[in-house]
Design an enzyme around this catalytic site. Structure first.
Site, short mmCIF file in Angstrom:
data_model
loop_
_atom_site.label_atom_id
_atom_site.label_comp_id
_atom_site.label_asym_id
_atom_site.label_seq_id
_atom_site.Cartn_x
_atom_site.Cartn_y
_atom_site.Cartn_z
N TYR A 97 53.08 38.81 48.20
CA TYR A 97 54.51 38.39 47.74
C TYR A 97 55.24 38.44 48.89
N GLU A 139 50.48 45.94 39.02
CA GLU A 139 49.04 45.35 39.38
C GLU A 139 48.38 46.46 40.12
N TYR A 191 40.42 39.11 28.95
CA TYR A 191 39.70 37.85 29.41
C TYR A 191 39.29 38.25 30.81
N GLN A 208 40.85 31.44 33.51
CA GLN A 208 40.31 32.61 32.45
C GLN A 208 39.61 32.23 31.54
N TYR A 209 38.96 33.23 30.96
CA TYR A 209 37.95 32.93 29.76
C TYR A 209 38.13 34.25 28.92
N GLY A 276 40.39 26.06 17.04
CA GLY A 276 39.69 25.55 18.21
C GLY A 276 38.92 26.53 18.87
N PRO A 281 38.66 35.51 21.37
CA PRO A 281 39.11 36.90 21.04
C PRO A 281 38.74 37.35 19.64
N VAL A 395 48.10 32.90 24.78
CA VAL A 395 48.20 31.62 24.96
C VAL A 395 47.17 31.17 26.08
C1 LIG Z 1 44.10 34.24 28.70
C2 LIG Z 1 43.47 32.94 28.58
C3 LIG Z 1 42.12 33.11 27.99
C4 LIG Z 1 41.27 31.81 27.88
N1 LIG Z 1 40.18 31.75 27.30
C5 LIG Z 1 39.44 30.65 26.95
C6 LIG Z 1 38.32 30.59 26.22
O1 LIG Z 1 37.76 31.60 25.70
N2 LIG Z 1 37.51 29.44 26.27
C7 LIG Z 1 37.96 28.18 26.69
O2 LIG Z 1 37.38 27.17 26.75
N3 LIG Z 1 39.05 28.35 27.42
C8 LIG Z 1 40.10 29.47 27.80
N4 LIG Z 1 41.01 29.36 28.46
C9 LIG Z 1 41.71 28.27 29.08
C10 LIG Z 1 40.80 28.02 30.46
O3 LIG Z 1 41.28 29.19 31.17
C11 LIG Z 1 41.29 26.65 31.21
O4 LIG Z 1 42.61 26.44 31.05
C12 LIG Z 1 40.46 25.59 30.60
O5 LIG Z 1 39.29 25.82 30.72
C13 LIG Z 1 40.66 24.20 31.37
O6 LIG Z 1 40.47 24.42 32.72
P1 LIG Z 1 40.07 23.03 33.51
O7 LIG Z 1 39.88 23.70 34.89
O8 LIG Z 1 38.86 22.42 32.81
O9 LIG Z 1 41.03 22.27 33.30
P2 LIG Z 1 42.41 21.85 34.21
O10 LIG Z 1 41.74 21.28 35.45
O11 LIG Z 1 43.02 22.94 34.45
O12 LIG Z 1 43.19 20.69 33.41
C14 LIG Z 1 43.88 21.47 32.50
C15 LIG Z 1 44.80 20.20 31.63
O13 LIG Z 1 45.52 19.60 32.78
C16 LIG Z 1 45.54 18.01 32.76
N5 LIG Z 1 45.66 17.69 34.34
C17 LIG Z 1 45.06 17.73 35.14
N6 LIG Z 1 45.48 17.16 36.46
C18 LIG Z 1 46.51 16.27 35.68
C19 LIG Z 1 47.47 15.45 36.30
N7 LIG Z 1 47.32 15.13 37.69
N8 LIG Z 1 48.09 14.76 35.45
C20 LIG Z 1 48.24 15.12 34.22
N9 LIG Z 1 47.41 16.09 33.73
C21 LIG Z 1 46.63 16.74 34.39
C22 LIG Z 1 43.87 17.82 32.47
O14 LIG Z 1 43.73 16.48 31.98
C23 LIG Z 1 43.83 18.97 31.46
O15 LIG Z 1 43.96 18.42 30.16
C24 LIG Z 1 41.73 30.44 28.63
C25 LIG Z 1 43.12 30.54 29.16
C26 LIG Z 1 43.68 31.88 29.29
C27 LIG Z 1 45.07 31.76 29.96
C1 HEM Z 2 58.18 37.87 41.98
C2 HEM Z 2 57.14 37.02 42.28
C3 HEM Z 2 56.26 35.97 40.97
C4 HEM Z 2 56.73 35.95 39.90
C5 HEM Z 2 58.14 35.94 39.35
C6 HEM Z 2 55.53 35.10 39.42
C7 HEM Z 2 55.45 34.68 38.04
C8 HEM Z 2 54.11 34.07 37.41
C9 HEM Z 2 54.30 33.57 36.30
C10 HEM Z 2 55.26 33.48 35.06
C11 HEM Z 2 53.01 33.21 35.92
C12 HEM Z 2 52.33 32.45 34.78
C13 HEM Z 2 52.10 33.74 33.83
C14 HEM Z 2 51.18 33.14 32.55
O1 HEM Z 2 50.04 32.78 32.41
O2 HEM Z 2 52.11 33.16 31.59
C15 HEM Z 2 52.24 33.24 37.30
C16 HEM Z 2 50.95 32.92 37.40
C17 HEM Z 2 50.52 32.79 38.83
N1 HEM Z 2 50.86 33.25 39.89
FE1 HEM Z 2 52.76 34.39 40.05
N2 HEM Z 2 54.59 35.16 40.16
C18 HEM Z 2 54.94 35.79 41.41
C19 HEM Z 2 54.44 36.04 42.57
C20 HEM Z 2 52.98 35.50 42.81
C21 HEM Z 2 52.28 35.46 44.14
C22 HEM Z 2 52.71 36.37 45.35
C23 HEM Z 2 51.09 34.73 44.00
C24 HEM Z 2 50.03 34.86 44.90
C25 HEM Z 2 50.24 34.15 46.28
C26 HEM Z 2 51.03 34.09 42.63
C27 HEM Z 2 50.05 33.57 42.27
C28 HEM Z 2 50.00 32.90 40.88
C29 HEM Z 2 49.03 32.41 40.40
C30 HEM Z 2 47.62 31.96 41.21
C31 HEM Z 2 49.24 32.20 38.74
C32 HEM Z 2 48.18 31.42 38.02
C33 HEM Z 2 48.71 30.12 37.47
C34 HEM Z 2 48.24 29.14 38.49
O3 HEM Z 2 47.36 29.12 39.12
O4 HEM Z 2 48.85 28.03 38.27
N3 HEM Z 2 52.41 34.58 42.05
N4 HEM Z 2 53.26 33.96 38.10
#
Ligand SMILES: Cc1cc2nc3c(=O)[nH]c(=O)nc-3n(C[C@H](O)[C@H](O)[C@H](O)COP(=O)(O)OP(=O)(O)OC[C@H]3O[C@@H](n4cnc5c(N)ncnc54)[C@H](O)[C@@H]3O)c2cc1C
Ligand code: HEM
Length: 406
Positions: A97, A139, A191, A208-209, A276, A281, A395
């Site tokens: 942070y 956390e 997850y 996450q899965y 899909g 869950p 989501v």
């Molecule tokens: C709480 C939670 C639970 C989940 N549970 C499941 C589950 O049970 N099963 C499951 O299959 N998934 C689940 N997911 C989704 C999972 O976490 C991943 O997001 C999913 O598998 C896609 O990840 P990825 O690394 O394959 O795709 P990513 O690499 O993250 O890409 C995601 C999308 O972004 C696009 N993208 C990437 N780079 C670019 C770029 N440069 N320009 C434009 N577009 C781009 C890709 O084409 C793709 O469509 C869950 C997510 C959450 C948050």
């Molecule tokens: C006050 C400070 C912070 C706020 C308000 C914030 C806010 C958020 C929010 C809104 C999300 C999306 C949650 C969702 O899935 O809906 C997120 C995801 C995430 N945050 Fe933070 N965050 C903070 C600090 C941090 C810190 C300190 C770290 C670590 C360096 C961090 C790393 C991440 C990562 C890795 C994700 C997952 C999404 C991704 O990888 O793109 N965050 N945070």
């Protein structure tokens, strides 16, 4: 509470920060990754590229500032819970942070220039740390509840003991702890984060899965949909890696189970609605109820492209046999499919019509699927009189649903 003088400064500068929110977070990420390239392994590169995470972080800080200065603030608990659970599943530490705060506030200064006087900088610093402290505290409680000693890593090696091709796009993995220790309990709807080292030295990525199996079983189960890039976008990094490179006998790094959304809320009628891969869950909920409350009244509504794309549906005959009060309603977009032996399901072609979802007036609802699907279904259920607090949703990406009540 924000001090009175800071509240006035934040109110006055909020419109400018809001207007430049995206530029500020873009600059913030550039600065932070330049100073701390190791953090690239923590953040989702897909979200970075598509801008989804930029919007999430910027929106959260700005919305929180609005909340602090609003005379009649809406409750923030659920938003903080969602972020804290996601952060905990990624193993975010209090020390990180400080890094984020330093670069975020410096980016505000760079983008807004001379407008950021010393009092303005101090007021936004206060906003950031109020939010950060709330998240750090939440956390810490989540880490403790997961049985992690202070400062311990969230990552634990799990061995893949089974791998099944469920449909052409979905693979399920069965996993057991590689250290021979206990399989942690979880609540259906929670997850795990999975950390993988991408091939070609491209570093680590975490996703996450949702846990799809029965809490209390001697293994965990996840089902992963392979994400293929469309319109020039690349294929999904982690889902493609899991599909192409992970086999029985391999190990994966998994976090404990986190997630604030229960798929088995209440003890009356339950309505599980998914589309899909959003069914994971709901499948965990059914497995759990089959073992613990088999007479509970449950309606399962699932939408998919076709029966052949409907993952884990081979488990439904067993679950129907175990749950005499389970009713299944399926929508297959490309037309109704051949009946499933052992599943007394009503199957319709086309897309889900929220008006036709079987609804008990006191049902608790769990919803999971693509955002547009969830917005339509949630809007329909609200119009049919389901109270907003009885609709839980997950989501599968950053963000929350827009409010459909008005
Ligand atoms: C709480 C939670 C639970 C989940 N549970 C499941 C589950 O049970 N099963 C499951 O299959 N998934 C689940 N997911 C989704 C999972 O976490 C991943 O997001 C999913 O598998 C896609 O990840 P990825 O690394 O394959 O795709 P990513 O690499 O993250 O890409 C995601 C999308 O972004 C696009 N993208 C990437 N780079 C670019 C770029 N440069 N320009 C434009 N577009 C781009 C890709 O084409 C793709 O469509 C869950 C997510 C959450 C948050
Ligand atoms: C006050 C400070 C912070 C706020 C308000 C914030 C806010 C958020 C929010 C809104 C999300 C999306 C949650 C969702 O899935 O809906 C997120 C995801 C995430 N945050 Fe933070 N965050 C903070 C600090 C941090 C810190 C300190 C770290 C670590 C360096 C961090 C790393 C991440 C990562 C890795 C994700 C997952 C999404 C991704 O990888 O793109 N965050 N945070």
């Amino acid at each position: 509470m924000l001090t009175q003088s800071s509240a006035a400064v934040v109110s006055a500068t909020l419109p400018a920060v809001r207007a430049h929110g995206e530029a500020i977070t873009r600059r913030f990420y550039q600065r932070m990754f330049a100073a701390h390239p190791e953090l690239l392994n923590l953040f989702n590169r897909g979200n970075q590229a598509s801008g989804a995470q930029q919007a999430a972080l910027a929106a959260a800080v700005v919305a929180y500032a609005g909340h602090l200065t609003d005379p009649d603030p809406a409750t923030w608990g659920p938003v903080l819970d969602r972020i804290a659970h996601k952060h905990a599943s990624l193993g975010i530490t209090p020390g990180q942070y400080t890094i984020v705060g330093r670069h975020l506030l410096a980016a505000v200064g760079e983008v807004l220039g001379d407008a950021v006087t010393a009092p303005v900088a101090a007021a936004w610093d206060e906003v950031y740390w109020l939010l950060a402290c709330e998240l750090v505290a939440r956390e810490a409680r989540l880490y403790a509840a997961a049985g992690l000693p202070e400062g311990a890593s969230v990552w634990r090696p799990w061995r893949v003991t089974d791998r099944r091709q469920e449909t052409c796009d979905v693979v399920s993995f069965t996993l057991t702890p590689d250290d021979g220790g206990e399989v942690p309990r979880f609540v259906p709807g929670q997850y795990t984060s999975v950390a993988v080292d991408l091939d070609g030295g491209r570093g680590q990525q975490i996703r996450q899965y949702s846990l799809a199996g029965r809490p209390g079983a001697d293994h965990w189960r996840i089902a992963v949909k392979r994400i293929r890039g469309t319109g020039g976008a690349p294929d999904g990094l982690v889902s493609t890696f899991l599909h192409e490179h992970v086999a029985v006998g391999d190990t994966l790094r998994l976090s404990p189970a986190f997630g604030e959304v229960s798929a088995v809320a209440g003890d009356g009628p339950l309505l599980l609605i998914s589309a899909g891969i959003g069914l994971t869950p709901a499948m965990s909920a059914l497995e759990h109820l089959a073992a613990t409350a088999p007479r509970r009244s449950v309606v399962l509504v699932h939408a998919d492209r076709a029966g052949t794309a409907h993952a884990l549906r081979g488990d439904l005959p067993r679950l129907h046999a175990a749950l005499p009060n389970l009713r299944t309603r399926l929508w297959y977009e490309e037309g109704d499919d051949a009946a499933l032996p052992g599943v007394p399901a009503e199957v319709t072609g086309g897309r889900v019509d929220p008006e036709l979802i079987p609804l008990s007036p006191d049902a608790h609802v769990h919803l999971c699927g693509p955002l547009p699907f969830m917005n339509i279904v949630r809007g329909g259920l609200l119009r049919r009189g389901v109270p907003v607090e009885r609709i839980a949703y997950e989501v599968f990406g950053p963000g929350m649903l827009r409010d459909e009540r008005s």
